[in-house]
Design an enzyme around this catalytic site. Sequence first.
Site, PDB file in Angstrom:
ATOM      1  N   HIS A 128      49.946  47.077  45.248  1.00 45.53           N
ATOM      2  CA  HIS A 128      49.145  48.142  45.858  1.00 45.53           C
ATOM      3  C   HIS A 128      49.908  49.467  45.913  1.00 45.53           C
ATOM      4  O   HIS A 128      49.311  50.519  46.155  1.00 45.53           O
ATOM      5  CB  HIS A 128      48.733  47.721  47.275  1.00 45.53           C
ATOM      6  CG  HIS A 128      47.418  48.302  47.713  1.00 45.53           C
ATOM      7  ND1 HIS A 128      46.828  49.372  47.087  1.00 45.53           N
ATOM      8  CD2 HIS A 128      46.569  47.953  48.719  1.00 45.53           C
ATOM      9  CE1 HIS A 128      45.701  49.672  47.697  1.00 45.53           C
ATOM     10  NE2 HIS A 128      45.518  48.812  48.682  1.00 45.53           N
ATOM     11  N   ASP A 147      45.376  51.175  43.207  1.00 49.94           N
ATOM     12  CA  ASP A 147      44.466  51.236  44.346  1.00 49.94           C
ATOM     13  C   ASP A 147      43.431  50.124  44.245  1.00 49.94           C
ATOM     14  O   ASP A 147      43.203  49.553  43.166  1.00 49.94           O
ATOM     15  CB  ASP A 147      43.750  52.590  44.389  1.00 49.94           C
ATOM     16  CG  ASP A 147      44.708  53.740  44.680  1.00 49.94           C
ATOM     17  OD1 ASP A 147      45.734  53.493  45.351  1.00 49.94           O
ATOM     18  OD2 ASP A 147      44.440  54.865  44.218  1.00 49.94           O
TER      19      ASP A 147
END
Length: 430
Positions: free
Chosen positions: A401, A405
């Site tokens: 992450h 995204d």
Amino acid sequence: MATEIVVPALGESVTEATVAQWMKSVGDPIAVDDPLVELETDKVTLEVYASAAGTLGEIRVEQGETVEVGAVLGLINEGGAAAQAKPSPSKAEAPAQEKAPEKAPEKAAAPEPAPKPAAAESLAPAVRKLVEENGLEPSAIPASGKDGRLTKGDVLSFLERRRPDEARSAEPKPAATPTEARPAPSPPPSPPPSPTGGAREERVRMTRLRKRIAERLKQAQNTAAMLTTFNEVDMSNIMAVRSQFKDSFEKKHGVKLGFMSFFVKACIVALKEIPAVNAEIDGDDIVYKNHYDIGVAVGTEQGLVVPVVRDADRMSFAEIEAEITELGRKARDGKLTIDELTGGTFTISNGGVYGSLMSTPILNPPQSGILGMHKSQMRPVAVDGKVEIRPMMYLALSYDHRVIDGREAVTFLVRVKECLEDPQRILLEM
């Protein structure tokens, strides 16, 4: 003159290895290029070959020990006689045989002492020392080495199993008294033997490859902000295409048409649209890769390895299938090179071959994404307002992450799903 058996260069950043097994014993004849010893690094397993002919005269490093590049593993003697640390029984008994005529006739006729078992003569120096120090009979110890050879681990395991028995036999027993009329109570029942008839527990040192796998998996958990998103794909169209063309495909290209080439191609389409999934973090920078080197996880007896299909975007379906087949064979045979295991930009792992329906794959550092395939299973699904039975597969994308995204991860997985459900998209890169 003796020729040294030396640890060769092991590859970039690899400086040491573990001796996995010796393929020859002291005294065995050796021809040039014969495999002598197998070394295990944290990436690959490789064999050391003989650079000269002769006999194996000495083993200096035993199985399980760690060596550095350039270390001497053993010696090859010229000719047919192997050097040994101790004189052989035939040499040691020679003087006694020469003096035999001088002894009394009845002594000369006395039977000679039985020679030691042949297994004891072929023991490695460290194993022989351990056996002699503990007064053990080699033939009584179960051997697990190559060609029935006794290893140091076999002797240590035998000693560990013997200690509890010795301790019980050494316990003092109370003296019997004249007034005792009843028999002594029977001892408590011993634990039931294991189903295999051996020890109830076995302690085995982790292989270098297994330790490396553990380090990398923990590194991925500790350094990446790892999340997983899921989807499912209807495999009907791919199965139909494969069923229709598999025979003609194999006849033309000499390789079977599997599912992996479809998944590799589908992932490349998605990677080109979502470049963050093909990127990695390097310090304070994000490195976006404009090449597509796809790692394909392969399970072996030694552990999971991930050989890389280089420039997969430039390859045809047949070339991808042939490369995956060859890399899988080399992985199972322990013949992969360092170059074939490094430099991937994205990984595909197929847990479905083992029957997994759903799992969360762990990233392969420094990559930022990994796709998990699973078992294709017939399930009821809604199609155009009707319930139909279709071959469905769950897909899982684990991603870092810090680089990717949630929107990008979900979009990537949807593109993979769309390409698999409509294979024409793969040809058109849509």
